[in-house]
Design a protein around this motif. Sequence first.
Motif, PDB file in Angstrom:
ATOM      1  N   VAL A  23      -8.114  -0.486 -12.488  1.00 17.31           N
ATOM      2  CA  VAL A  23      -7.163  -1.537 -12.135  1.00 17.31           C
ATOM      3  C   VAL A  23      -6.296  -0.425 -11.180  1.00 17.31           C
ATOM      4  CG1 VAL A  23      -5.116  -2.758 -12.562  1.00 17.31           C
ATOM      5  CG2 VAL A  23      -7.070  -3.007 -13.812  1.00 17.31           C
ATOM      6  N   ALA A  24      -5.971   0.559 -11.685  1.00 13.68           N
ATOM      7  CA  ALA A  24      -5.086   1.574 -10.725  1.00 13.68           C
ATOM      8  C   ALA A  24      -5.583   1.760  -9.375  1.00 13.68           C
ATOM      9  CB  ALA A  24      -4.529   2.898 -11.469  1.00 13.68           C
ATOM     10  N   VAL A  25      -6.762   2.178  -9.436  1.00 16.58           N
ATOM     11  CA  VAL A  25      -7.490   2.458  -8.094  1.00 16.58           C
ATOM     12  C   VAL A  25      -7.557   1.196  -7.390  1.00 16.58           C
ATOM     13  CG1 VAL A  25      -9.940   2.958  -7.087  1.00 16.58           C
ATOM     14  CG2 VAL A  25      -9.173   4.325  -9.217  1.00 16.58           C
ATOM     15  N   LEU A  26      -7.909   0.114  -7.794  1.00 18.07           N
ATOM     16  CA  LEU A  26      -7.658  -0.967  -7.165  1.00 18.07           C
ATOM     17  C   LEU A  26      -6.599  -1.443  -6.562  1.00 18.07           C
ATOM     18  CD1 LEU A  26     -10.065  -3.662  -9.248  1.00 18.07           C
ATOM     19  CD2 LEU A  26     -10.561  -2.588  -7.080  1.00 18.07           C
ATOM     20  N   VAL A  27      -5.456  -1.203  -7.549  1.00 22.66           N
ATOM     21  CA  VAL A  27      -4.089  -1.273  -6.812  1.00 22.66           C
ATOM     22  C   VAL A  27      -3.849  -0.644  -5.589  1.00 22.66           C
ATOM     23  CG1 VAL A  27      -1.626  -1.276  -7.255  1.00 22.66           C
ATOM     24  CG2 VAL A  27      -3.167  -2.273  -9.015  1.00 22.66           C
ATOM     25  N   LEU A  28      -4.464   0.706  -5.924  1.00 18.42           N
ATOM     26  CA  LEU A  28      -3.904   1.783  -4.708  1.00 18.42           C
ATOM     27  C   LEU A  28      -4.675   1.322  -3.657  1.00 18.42           C
ATOM     28  CD1 LEU A  28      -2.813   4.410  -3.746  1.00 18.42           C
ATOM     29  CD2 LEU A  28      -4.928   5.663  -4.926  1.00 18.42           C
ATOM     30  N   VAL A  29      -5.924   0.862  -3.531  1.00 17.81           N
ATOM     31  CA  VAL A  29      -6.753   0.370  -2.298  1.00 17.81           C
ATOM     32  C   VAL A  29      -6.049  -0.767  -1.733  1.00 17.81           C
ATOM     33  CG1 VAL A  29      -8.966  -0.389  -1.697  1.00 17.81           C
ATOM     34  CG2 VAL A  29      -8.828   1.372  -3.396  1.00 17.81           C
ATOM     35  N   LEU A  30      -5.584  -1.557  -2.436  1.00 13.07           N
ATOM     36  CA  LEU A  30      -4.771  -2.786  -1.854  1.00 13.07           C
ATOM     37  C   LEU A  30      -3.393  -2.333  -1.312  1.00 13.07           C
ATOM     38  CD1 LEU A  30      -5.394  -5.684  -4.644  1.00 13.07           C
ATOM     39  CD2 LEU A  30      -6.554  -5.490  -2.485  1.00 13.07           C
ATOM     40  N   VAL A  31      -2.861  -1.354  -1.786  1.00  7.88           N
ATOM     41  CA  VAL A  31      -1.545  -0.982  -1.175  1.00  7.88           C
ATOM     42  C   VAL A  31      -1.649  -0.165   0.099  1.00  7.88           C
ATOM     43  CG1 VAL A  31       0.511   0.407  -1.528  1.00  7.88           C
ATOM     44  CG2 VAL A  31      -0.254  -0.814  -3.351  1.00  7.88           C
ATOM     45  N   VAL A  32      -2.842   0.497   0.169  1.00 12.60           N
ATOM     46  CA  VAL A  32      -3.125   1.215   1.512  1.00 12.60           C
ATOM     47  C   VAL A  32      -3.791   0.207   2.442  1.00 12.60           C
ATOM     48  CG1 VAL A  32      -4.788   2.991   2.145  1.00 12.60           C
ATOM     49  CG2 VAL A  32      -3.659   3.450   0.107  1.00 12.60           C
ATOM     50  N   SER A  33      -4.515  -0.630   1.941  1.00  2.92           N
ATOM     51  CA  SER A  33      -5.020  -1.588   3.017  1.00  2.92           C
ATOM     52  C   SER A  33      -3.979  -2.288   3.478  1.00  2.92           C
ATOM     53  CB  SER A  33      -6.097  -2.559   2.283  1.00  2.92           C
ATOM     54  OG  SER A  33      -7.114  -1.735   1.663  1.00  2.92           O
ATOM     55  N   ALA A  34      -3.031  -2.807   2.647  1.00  2.00           N
ATOM     56  CA  ALA A  34      -1.727  -3.633   3.332  1.00  2.00           C
ATOM     57  C   ALA A  34      -1.127  -2.863   4.062  1.00  2.00           C
ATOM     58  CB  ALA A  34      -0.852  -4.078   2.162  1.00  2.00           C
ATOM     59  N   SER A  35      -0.781  -1.449   3.841  1.00  2.00           N
ATOM     60  CA  SER A  35      -0.168  -0.578   4.729  1.00  2.00           C
ATOM     61  C   SER A  35      -0.598  -0.390   6.184  1.00  2.00           C
ATOM     62  CB  SER A  35       0.243   0.685   3.839  1.00  2.00           C
ATOM     63  OG  SER A  35       0.950   1.763   4.873  1.00  2.00           O
TER      64      SER A  35
END
Length: 317
Positions: free
Chosen positions: A18-30
């Motif tokens: 879950v933490a990796v997925l959240v990190l990927v989503l945050v980086v993608s949005a940025s």
Amino acid sequence: MGKRLGWSRGVGIRRLIVAVLVLVLVVSASLGGYRSSRDTTNRTSFFGDFDSPDHVEATLWITKVDAAADTFSLTITDVRPYGSLADDNGNFAEDATLVTNALGTWRTQITRGDSAPDADQRIALDGSITDYPFDRYKASIEMHVDRADGTELPVAVIVFSTDPFFSVTPSQGAAQSGGTMVNLAIHRTLPTMVFAIFIMVLMLGLATAAVIAAYFVQSGRRGLNFTACSMMGALLFALIPLRNAVPGSPPIGSVIDFASFFIAEAIISISLISTVLNGYRHEMAVERAAAVPAEEVSPEPAEASASPTDQRLPSLP
């Protein structure tokens, strides 16, 4: 026991995923925000009479928006005649004058048989920089090319914006006497606004930290806690370069000051001064209490001395 360990490992793996997925989503949005900001900054727009076979075409570069001076810098390049307006070499077939609504030098002479020179100009903005970081501006670029007898020539322009701190949205305007007019809506880019708002929130957060430290020291009667006082003093003076680090160098008295900087400076100052004063009073009270001597214990009454008569009597054998 083994089942519990297996369950704990499974929970840990799920949390990691879950933490990796959240990190990927945050980086993608940025990165998506970066892409959007990049496309907005490097926009190319076309205005004017491109359909006319006989027209003058020019490229306009908006190189720098100077909100403090209420102007922006414009470079006019690659002014070319087309159709019957051009000679065999692609230069102007007749004398002409390029006229804009710039400040200062707003006329550029074009000699027959020559190419038009590049021109660096400044054009006025309509807006207020003290609204930073939410400041918005309006401006217009009006361009005419006249023959020697004053007749207007059809004009077409290509508009570029290269200022990384401002987003420029051009739109077609209506020139009063021929030529071409481009209206501009200018505002801060998304990265600039995000960074400025982050600094505002950060300053308020640091002020909250100072209040918490002051309450901790004073409510516990901990006296002069130099660690807390040093932290608040460092925060007090660190906010000044932090505020000046925002892009665009807004003047004192902008929205960023009244919304966060002034408030944070006042809160930290009050927290520091109150902590020092109350700590000093507590320390002085402790010293006065320590300086008061212990009550002297009164001596026990001495035994009555023997009477002279008794002293003269001989002792019995």
